[in-house]
Design a protein around this motif. Structure first.
Motif, PDB file in Angstrom:
ATOM      1  N   PRO A 126       0.619  -1.294   0.040  1.00 49.37           N
ATOM      2  CA  PRO A 126       0.112  -0.165   0.115  1.00 49.37           C
ATOM      3  C   PRO A 126       1.084   1.111  -0.058  1.00 49.37           C
ATOM      4  O   PRO A 126       2.043   1.167   0.531  1.00 49.37           O
ATOM      5  N   HIS A 127       0.391   2.292  -0.589  1.00 51.48           N
ATOM      6  CA  HIS A 127       0.829   3.562  -0.728  1.00 51.48           C
ATOM      7  C   HIS A 127       0.578   4.678   0.486  1.00 51.48           C
ATOM      8  O   HIS A 127       1.017   5.633   0.456  1.00 51.48           O
ATOM      9  N   THR A 128      -0.432   3.980   1.215  1.00 50.18           N
ATOM     10  CA  THR A 128      -1.060   4.719   2.517  1.00 50.18           C
ATOM     11  C   THR A 128      -0.632   3.822   3.506  1.00 50.18           C
ATOM     12  O   THR A 128      -0.159   2.743   3.632  1.00 50.18           O
ATOM     13  N   ASP A 129      -1.374   4.420   4.645  1.00 50.71           N
ATOM     14  CA  ASP A 129      -1.327   3.493   6.067  1.00 50.71           C
ATOM     15  C   ASP A 129      -2.590   2.471   5.943  1.00 50.71           C
ATOM     16  O   ASP A 129      -2.660   1.625   6.906  1.00 50.71           O
ATOM     17  N   SER A 130      -3.160   2.427   4.870  1.00 45.50           N
ATOM     18  CA  SER A 130      -4.311   1.445   4.786  1.00 45.50           C
ATOM     19  C   SER A 130      -3.900   0.131   4.778  1.00 45.50           C
ATOM     20  O   SER A 130      -2.907  -0.457   4.080  1.00 45.50           O
ATOM     21  N   ARG A 131      -4.402  -0.922   5.736  1.00 47.59           N
ATOM     22  CA  ARG A 131      -4.373  -2.212   5.456  1.00 47.59           C
ATOM     23  C   ARG A 131      -5.886  -2.945   5.813  1.00 47.59           C
ATOM     24  O   ARG A 131      -6.188  -3.681   6.305  1.00 47.59           O
ATOM     25  N   HIS A 132      -6.664  -2.311   4.888  1.00 49.86           N
ATOM     26  CA  HIS A 132      -8.180  -2.608   4.736  1.00 49.86           C
ATOM     27  C   HIS A 132      -8.469  -3.421   3.677  1.00 49.86           C
ATOM     28  O   HIS A 132      -7.692  -3.255   2.681  1.00 49.86           O
ATOM     29  N   VAL A 133      -9.554  -4.076   3.714  1.00 51.36           N
ATOM     30  CA  VAL A 133      -9.965  -5.012   2.890  1.00 51.36           C
ATOM     31  C   VAL A 133     -11.475  -4.489   2.364  1.00 51.36           C
ATOM     32  O   VAL A 133     -12.291  -4.234   3.340  1.00 51.36           O
ATOM     33  N   VAL A 134     -11.624  -4.410   1.036  1.00 53.21           N
ATOM     34  CA  VAL A 134     -13.026  -3.931   0.680  1.00 53.21           C
ATOM     35  C   VAL A 134     -13.920  -5.342   0.087  1.00 53.21           C
ATOM     36  O   VAL A 134     -13.366  -5.815  -0.559  1.00 53.21           O
ATOM     37  N   GLY A 157      -2.485  -4.938  -7.957  1.00 55.92           N
ATOM     38  CA  GLY A 157      -2.886  -5.653  -6.956  1.00 55.92           C
ATOM     39  C   GLY A 157      -4.257  -6.120  -7.175  1.00 55.92           C
ATOM     40  O   GLY A 157      -5.133  -5.947  -7.934  1.00 55.92           O
ATOM     41  N   HIS A 158      -4.802  -7.121  -6.016  1.00 57.73           N
ATOM     42  CA  HIS A 158      -6.030  -7.701  -5.885  1.00 57.73           C
ATOM     43  C   HIS A 158      -6.926  -6.562  -5.475  1.00 57.73           C
ATOM     44  O   HIS A 158      -6.677  -5.564  -4.776  1.00 57.73           O
ATOM     45  N   HIS A 159      -8.269  -6.762  -6.099  1.00 59.30           N
ATOM     46  CA  HIS A 159      -9.206  -5.543  -6.060  1.00 59.30           C
ATOM     47  C   HIS A 159      -9.522  -5.398  -4.363  1.00 59.30           C
ATOM     48  O   HIS A 159      -9.789  -4.431  -3.813  1.00 59.30           O
ATOM     49  N   GLU A 160      -9.482  -6.264  -3.655  1.00 57.60           N
ATOM     50  CA  GLU A 160      -9.875  -6.463  -2.287  1.00 57.60           C
ATOM     51  C   GLU A 160      -8.763  -5.428  -1.474  1.00 57.60           C
ATOM     52  O   GLU A 160      -9.389  -4.864  -0.500  1.00 57.60           O
ATOM     53  N   VAL A 161      -7.438  -5.458  -1.734  1.00 58.12           N
ATOM     54  CA  VAL A 161      -6.522  -4.676  -0.894  1.00 58.12           C
ATOM     55  C   VAL A 161      -6.365  -3.491  -1.727  1.00 58.12           C
ATOM     56  O   VAL A 161      -5.829  -2.537  -1.158  1.00 58.12           O
ATOM     57  N   MET A 162      -6.580  -3.412  -2.944  1.00 57.52           N
ATOM     58  CA  MET A 162      -6.020  -2.221  -3.737  1.00 57.52           C
ATOM     59  C   MET A 162      -7.161  -0.962  -3.461  1.00 57.52           C
ATOM     60  O   MET A 162      -6.649   0.303  -3.584  1.00 57.52           O
ATOM     61  N   THR A 163      -8.347  -1.236  -3.336  1.00 53.94           N
ATOM     62  CA  THR A 163      -9.219  -0.216  -3.846  1.00 53.94           C
ATOM     63  C   THR A 163      -9.182   0.998  -2.479  1.00 53.94           C
ATOM     64  O   THR A 163      -9.269   2.183  -2.730  1.00 53.94           O
ATOM     65  N   HIS A 164      -9.190   0.676  -1.242  1.00 50.66           N
ATOM     66  CA  HIS A 164      -9.315   1.680  -0.260  1.00 50.66           C
ATOM     67  C   HIS A 164      -7.820   2.214  -0.238  1.00 50.66           C
ATOM     68  O   HIS A 164      -8.057   3.566   0.066  1.00 50.66           O
ATOM     69  N   ASP A 165      -6.748   1.652  -0.516  1.00 49.09           N
ATOM     70  CA  ASP A 165      -5.518   2.567  -0.510  1.00 49.09           C
ATOM     71  C   ASP A 165      -5.536   3.423  -1.634  1.00 49.09           C
ATOM     72  O   ASP A 165      -5.053   4.620  -1.487  1.00 49.09           O
ATOM     73  N   MET A 166      -6.043   3.103  -2.756  1.00 48.85           N
ATOM     74  CA  MET A 166      -6.279   3.915  -3.844  1.00 48.85           C
ATOM     75  C   MET A 166      -7.212   4.994  -3.652  1.00 48.85           C
ATOM     76  O   MET A 166      -6.980   6.308  -4.036  1.00 48.85           O
ATOM     77  N   CYS A 167      -8.354   5.044  -2.940  1.00 52.12           N
ATOM     78  CA  CYS A 167      -9.201   6.063  -2.510  1.00 52.12           C
ATOM     79  C   CYS A 167      -8.411   6.771  -1.595  1.00 52.12           C
ATOM     80  O   CYS A 167      -8.527   8.068  -1.712  1.00 52.12           O
ATOM     81  N   LEU A 168      -7.751   6.144  -0.782  1.00 51.02           N
ATOM     82  CA  LEU A 168      -6.767   7.329   0.239  1.00 51.02           C
ATOM     83  C   LEU A 168      -5.919   8.105  -0.434  1.00 51.02           C
ATOM     84  O   LEU A 168      -5.647   9.204  -0.247  1.00 51.02           O
ATOM     85  N   CYS A 169      -5.134   7.294  -1.596  1.00 56.53           N
ATOM     86  CA  CYS A 169      -4.103   7.862  -2.193  1.00 56.53           C
ATOM     87  C   CYS A 169      -4.532   9.271  -2.979  1.00 56.53           C
ATOM     88  O   CYS A 169      -3.768  10.391  -3.212  1.00 56.53           O
TER      89      CYS A 169
END
Length: 216
Positions: A126-134, A157-169
């Motif tokens: 992740p490029h942020t502090d996100s370690r969240h799964v959607v 990345g897999h969509h489950e782990v990539m999506t929240h990180d991209m939103c924060l980015c």
């Protein structure tokens, strides 16, 4: 002005069953598919070629989430709900109204949970502090976020782990809504043989549950 679409990416292996379970979706209803069996009350859009963009991937769902993001990024809708074809609610209009009770729509809304041990973080940094799964069986996404994801071509990345990180980015607004009936992955979950009182429910496979109660 916000323009919202309601979208499935489906192979329509059980078109009659799936058509019935989504008949209460608000309009416009859109399906991205190559199948000739999509119901008449859906606008059908052919699947696109995703060979030029491999950033987001799935496992059992293959490129279904990628298809949705790519379509939304170039659509004339400001937001779209994504539904997997094995998620179920008796009345989708009522269910969606309960999930979003007013105000401007966020860039991302769905069941978002902290899960730093998720398997797919092994291959995604992740490029942020996100370690969240959607949980993607039901997700709302903005066109702004979809466009941002499609421009990050060096990401993978897999969509489950990539999506929240991209939103924060991108500095987007990411909103968690509790969806206790939506399982994270069908791989280690048996399809629900009967519907529960917790809706929306997932996975509810058409092959194991062909008839549904009347919509309420």
């Amino acid at each position: 002005m916000e323009r919202v679409a309601y979208v499935l990416v489906s192979l329509w292996r059980h078109p009659v069953c799936v058509a019935k379970r989504f008949e209460t979706l608000p309009e416009p209803r859109i399906t991205l598919t190559q199948s000739a069996h999509a119901p008449a009350h859906f606008k059908t859009i052919p699947l696109s070629n995703t060979s030029d963009w491999k950033a987001m991937y799935g496992k059992t769902s293959r490129d279904a989430k990628q298809q949705f993001v790519k379509w939304l990024a170039t659509s004339n809708f400001t937001h779209a709900w994504h539904f997997e074809d094995d998620v179920y609610a008796r009345n989708w209009s009522k269910t969606l109204a309960q999930l979003h009770t007013g105000g401007a729509l966020p860039d991302l809304m769905g069941h978002i949970s902290y899960n730093p041990r998720n398997f797919f973080y092994r291959s995604y940094k992740p490029h942020t502090d996100s370690r969240h799964v959607v949980r993607w069986p039901i997700v709302l996404m903005s066109r702004t976020l979809a466009r941002y994801i499609t421009t990050r071509r060096h990401q993978r990345g897999h969509h489950e782990v990539m999506t929240h990180d991209m939103c924060l980015c991108m500095g987007g607004r990411c909103v968690h809504v509790s969806l206790p009936g939506v399982g994270l992955s069908a791989k280690w979950m048996k399809p629900r043989p009967v519907l529960t009182n917790v809706e929306p429910a997932h996975p509810v496979k058409c092959s194991t549950f062909q008839s549904h109660p009347q919509s309420t």
